[in-house]
Write an enzyme that holds these catalytic residues in place. Sequence first.
Site, mmCIF file in Angstrom:
data_model
loop_
_atom_site.group_PDB
_atom_site.id
_atom_site.type_symbol
_atom_site.label_atom_id
_atom_site.label_comp_id
_atom_site.label_asym_id
_atom_site.label_seq_id
_atom_site.Cartn_x
_atom_site.Cartn_y
_atom_site.Cartn_z
ATOM 1 C CG PHE A 248 3.684 -35.346 25.954
ATOM 2 C CD1 PHE A 248 4.952 -34.800 25.943
ATOM 3 C CD2 PHE A 248 2.887 -35.203 24.831
ATOM 4 C CE1 PHE A 248 5.414 -34.088 24.846
ATOM 5 C CE2 PHE A 248 3.327 -34.494 23.729
ATOM 6 C CZ PHE A 248 4.592 -33.938 23.738
ATOM 7 C CB SER B 68 -3.214 -41.282 26.248
ATOM 8 O OG SER B 68 -3.359 -40.246 25.311
ATOM 9 C CG ASP C 164 -4.564 -33.709 18.218
ATOM 10 O OD1 ASP C 164 -4.224 -32.690 17.592
ATOM 11 O OD2 ASP C 164 -3.963 -34.135 19.208
ATOM 12 N N GLY D 200 -0.524 -29.710 16.707
ATOM 13 C CA GLY D 200 0.260 -29.491 17.917
ATOM 14 C C GLY D 200 -0.257 -28.337 18.764
ATOM 15 C CG ASP E 229 -3.414 -35.079 27.655
ATOM 16 O OD1 ASP E 229 -2.931 -34.066 28.195
ATOM 17 O OD2 ASP E 229 -2.717 -36.066 27.350
ATOM 18 C CG HIS F 254 -1.853 -28.235 28.673
ATOM 19 N ND1 HIS F 254 -2.711 -29.062 27.998
ATOM 20 C CD2 HIS F 254 -1.101 -29.054 29.443
ATOM 21 C CE1 HIS F 254 -2.476 -30.317 28.347
ATOM 22 N NE2 HIS F 254 -1.500 -30.344 29.225
ATOM 23 C CG HIS G 173 -2.727 -35.739 31.536
ATOM 24 N ND1 HIS G 173 -1.779 -35.744 30.546
ATOM 25 C CD2 HIS G 173 -2.157 -36.344 32.611
ATOM 26 C CE1 HIS G 173 -0.681 -36.346 30.988
ATOM 27 N NE2 HIS G 173 -0.882 -36.708 32.241
ATOM 28 C CG ASP G 174 -0.465 -32.350 31.704
ATOM 29 O OD1 ASP G 174 0.348 -33.071 32.312
ATOM 30 O OD2 ASP G 174 -0.549 -32.327 30.463
HETATM 31 C C1 LIG Z 1 -0.444 -32.967 25.365
HETATM 32 S S1 LIG Z 1 -0.782 -33.440 23.707
HETATM 33 C C2 LIG Z 1 -1.712 -34.936 23.942
HETATM 34 C C3 LIG Z 1 -0.865 -36.039 24.451
HETATM 35 C C4 LIG Z 1 -1.458 -37.428 24.321
HETATM 36 N N1 LIG Z 1 -2.739 -37.543 24.999
HETATM 37 C C5 LIG Z 1 -0.458 -38.445 24.856
HETATM 38 O O1 LIG Z 1 -0.730 -39.091 25.873
HETATM 39 O O2 LIG Z 1 0.610 -38.571 24.286
HETATM 40 C C6 LIG Z 1 -2.031 -32.282 23.252
HETATM 41 C C7 LIG Z 1 -2.619 -32.473 21.866
HETATM 42 O O3 LIG Z 1 -3.783 -31.651 21.808
HETATM 43 C C8 LIG Z 1 -3.908 -31.138 20.508
HETATM 44 N N2 LIG Z 1 -4.709 -29.913 20.590
HETATM 45 C C9 LIG Z 1 -4.404 -28.763 21.247
HETATM 46 N N3 LIG Z 1 -5.421 -27.881 21.149
HETATM 47 C C10 LIG Z 1 -6.376 -28.482 20.416
HETATM 48 C C11 LIG Z 1 -7.677 -28.085 19.950
HETATM 49 N N4 LIG Z 1 -8.186 -26.889 20.254
HETATM 50 N N5 LIG Z 1 -8.384 -28.954 19.206
HETATM 51 C C12 LIG Z 1 -7.880 -30.175 18.882
HETATM 52 N N6 LIG Z 1 -6.672 -30.602 19.302
HETATM 53 C C13 LIG Z 1 -5.925 -29.780 20.048
HETATM 54 C C14 LIG Z 1 -2.507 -30.918 20.020
HETATM 55 O O4 LIG Z 1 -2.467 -30.933 18.609
HETATM 56 C C15 LIG Z 1 -1.747 -32.065 20.696
HETATM 57 O O5 LIG Z 1 -1.565 -33.138 19.823
#
Ligand SMILES: C[S@@+](CC[C@H](N)C(=O)[O-])C[C@H]1O[C@@H](n2cnc3c(N)ncnc32)[C@H](O)[C@@H]1O
Length: 225
Positions: free
Chosen positions: A28, A61, A80, A84, A150, A153, A178-179
């Site tokens: 992203f 990233s 992670d 998702g 990141d 959200h 981020h965001d």
């Molecule tokens: C926006 S994506 C990250 C994008 C990545 N940094 C990139 O640049 O492509 C958010 C990620 O955070 C992970 N995620 C969300 N909540 C989480 C949590 N509580 N613990 C671990 N991972 C989490 C999701 O599985 C997802 O893969």
Amino acid sequence: MTTTAGRAPAPQAPEPEILAAFEGAKGFMPLDEGLALYAAAAEATALGLPLLEVGTYCGRSTILLAAAARAAGVSALTVDHHRGSEEQQPGWDYHDPGTVDPVVGLMDTLPTFRRTLHAAGLEDHVVALVGKSPQVARVWGGALGLVFIDGGHTDEHANADYEGWAPHVARGGLLLIHDVFPVKHDEWTGQAPYRVYLRALESGAFTEVSACASLRVLRRTGPGI
Ligand SMILES: C[S@@+](CC[C@H](N)C(=O)[O-])C[C@H]1O[C@@H](n2cnc3c(N)ncnc32)[C@H](O)[C@@H]1O
């Protein structure tokens, strides 16, 4: 110039093949923010400490953190659960059907992440921590040169990421969020990261260094969080 650990810090811009790997990776982050992320990571390597990302997804990233870490002889860590975020689940705007494990029937971005890192030649410089961010943070004991948030959200997840990882940023180290959208963006990439950014500034422990689009770079300048 050498780091406090006696090593040269990473150069301020990524090598062309790293940029090509970043641009070819699923994820992203746009290029301008990627360059800002890399520059911050390169600077943070001067502390000689690991760099940590919350939110690996497919490794886009991570490539940049890993390249900076490699150049300076430190490690990049990335956390992670690979299932998702809310907005990436089936039926939501950010869903990619190619990330679903057909056997389990749930998202699993870990295989794509591993392929991404392998193709970029960066496997040796990354420690992948697979689990929920607060759970991993609870067992993490070391100081970090950089934390890049990141992950999820929602307010619940963004606050948990901040509470779990910000205390580990060493004095002089960087906290990246981020965001960050001061004006509401959409339902999911809404304003929880913005509220966490304000929280970090209000804590007195962090001072803003720079901003690039929705990426904010803060430096740890104070003790309390
Ligand atoms: C926006 S994506 C990250 C994008 C990545 N940094 C990139 O640049 O492509 C958010 C990620 O955070 C992970 N995620 C969300 N909540 C989480 C949590 N509580 N613990 C671990 N991972 C989490 C999701 O599985 C997802 O893969």
